[in-house]
Design an enzyme around this catalytic site. Structure first.
Site, short mmCIF file in Angstrom:
data_model
loop_
_atom_site.label_atom_id
_atom_site.label_comp_id
_atom_site.label_asym_id
_atom_site.label_seq_id
_atom_site.Cartn_x
_atom_site.Cartn_y
_atom_site.Cartn_z
N MET A 29 0.85 -1.20 0.00
CA MET A 29 0.00 0.00 0.00
C MET A 29 0.89 1.25 0.00
SD MET A 29 -3.45 -0.91 2.07
CE MET A 29 -2.83 -0.64 3.71
N GLY A 30 2.15 1.08 -0.40
CA GLY A 30 3.04 2.24 -0.51
C GLY A 30 3.63 2.65 0.82
N LEU A 32 6.83 3.01 1.43
CA LEU A 32 7.70 1.84 1.54
C LEU A 32 8.84 2.02 2.53
CD1 LEU A 32 7.88 0.88 -2.25
CD2 LEU A 32 6.18 0.24 -0.53
N HIS A 33 9.10 0.94 3.26
CA HIS A 33 10.26 0.89 4.17
C HIS A 33 11.02 -0.39 3.85
CE1 HIS A 33 7.75 -1.95 6.33
NE2 HIS A 33 6.84 -1.03 6.53
N HIS A 36 9.13 -3.64 3.12
CA HIS A 36 8.56 -3.83 1.77
C HIS A 36 9.66 -4.23 0.78
CE1 HIS A 36 5.63 -0.76 3.46
NE2 HIS A 36 4.83 -1.72 3.07
N GLN A 60 -10.30 -2.37 2.68
CA GLN A 60 -9.81 -3.04 3.88
C GLN A 60 -9.73 -2.11 5.10
OE1 GLN A 60 -5.96 -3.99 1.78
NE2 GLN A 60 -5.10 -3.81 3.82
N GLN A 154 -2.73 -12.34 8.03
CA GLN A 154 -2.98 -12.05 6.61
C GLN A 154 -2.34 -13.12 5.72
OE1 GLN A 154 -2.92 -8.03 4.53
NE2 GLN A 154 -0.82 -8.64 4.11
N SER A 186 6.69 -0.75 10.16
CA SER A 186 5.31 -0.59 9.69
C SER A 186 5.13 0.85 9.24
CB SER A 186 4.35 -0.88 10.85
OG SER A 186 3.06 -0.38 10.55
O1 PAF Z 1 -0.18 -5.93 3.55
C1 PAF Z 1 -0.59 -4.98 2.87
O2 PAF Z 1 0.12 -3.98 2.67
C2 PAF Z 1 -1.99 -5.02 2.27
O3 PAF Z 1 -2.88 -5.66 3.13
C3 PAF Z 1 -2.02 -5.66 0.88
C4 PAF Z 1 -1.59 -7.12 0.92
C5 PAF Z 1 -1.10 -4.89 -0.06
C6 PAF Z 1 -3.44 -5.61 0.31
O4 PAF Z 1 -3.91 -4.31 0.22
#
Ligand code: PAF
Length: 282
Positions: A29-30, A32-33, A36, A60, A154, A186
């Protein structure tokens, strides 16, 4: 690096590749660290070309959650992905993903695993995750996709979805990246005030201590959890949940007879942090 800003562009790029090119996928979801980037790195090990996606998924987020405040840092993110060697980044718009709006969209739901922990606290959250990940999978058509272990629930939900829907995609779990003081990386850590940031590592430390206590005395799960809850309260965290569950099906762990994990979610001020520790029986 190709920037593919629509489903059409994503599909055209995918079609242009020879069929024997193995595609790795790092959905994000951008904002980024390093966590990611470790998804991109892992996906690269398992594939020929990596696609990352950046999409802040409204489906979500609950009504009172941080969708509007969620940090959007597209330019910096693209630079990081380029430096990490991603071949392409998929950046669809909300209209592209939800042309008739979120409420009128077909949903993908995984039963069981999504009723507990974050699923119990965040109604509809996992329905949003599994729906968008299904769509991202359909657009990117990856052979392998990487997800971070920080969001262990998840990962378990996505793995079940892939199994149940017979999707030909290998799901790899990438270990949690931590700051030097142990705090799990995070995007939401950026919400913490300086004084909350100082307190935050007590969360990961308390989980680590609790996991160690359970490893040492397998029969004392509830006692160890109670001690950890007291420690978190004493440090000023508001506990959403702190539980020991089997990683197989997320049922409550009663003894260390199979792999279990500690799952925690806490509030520090307005910021919700999650973390976990896996404890193996061997
Ligand atoms: O983990 C995340 O960043 C989000 O839940 C994902 C998997 C990109 C779905 O939006």
């Amino acid at each position: 690096m190709e920037i593919l800003d629509s489903i059409e562009a994503m599909r055209a790029w995918r079609r242009s590749l020879p069929t024997n090119v193995r595609i790795g996928f790092a959905p994000t979801m951008g904002n980024l660290h390093a966590g990611h980037i470790s998804l991109v790195d892992q996906a690269a090990i398992d594939s020929d070309k990596v696609v990352a996606s950046i999409f802040v998924n409204p489906m979500q987020f609950g009504a009172n959650e941080d969708l509007d405040a969620y940090p959007r840092t597209m330019e910096a993110d693209l630079e990081k992905l380029e430096a990490a060697g991603a071949a392409a980044v998929f950046t669809p718009t909300i209209d592209d993903i939800y042309p008739e709006g979120v409420d009128h969209h077909t949903a993908v739901e995984v039963p069981g695993l999504t009723n507990v922990l974050c699923g119990a606290s965040r109604a509809g959250h996992f329905k949003g995750v599994t729906t968008v990940v299904s769509k991202l999978f359909a657009a990117v058509q990856p052979d392998v996709a990487a997800f971070g272990a920080k969001d262990l629930q998840q990962v378990l939900v996505i793995k079940k979805m892939v199994r149940d829907l017979l999707l030909p995609i290998e799901i790899v779990t990438v270990p949690t990246m931590r700051e030097s003081d142990g705090l799990a990386m995070s995007s939401r850590n950026g919400y913490l005030t300086p004084s909350e940031r100082q307190l935050a590592p007590h969360f990961s430390q308390t989980l680590a201590n609790c996991a160690e206590a359970i490893r040492t005395d397998h029969s004392a799960i509830e006692t160890a959890l109670e001690a950890a809850r007291e420690a978190l309260n004493a440090h000023g965290f508001k506990i959403d949940y702190l539980e020991a569950r089997k990683t197989f099906d997320l049922s409550t762990a009663t003894s260390l007879d199979e792999e279990i994990a500690l799952f925690g979610a806490v509030f520090l001020g307005k910021t919700r942090l999650i973390d976990n520790r896996v404890i193996s029986s061997s």
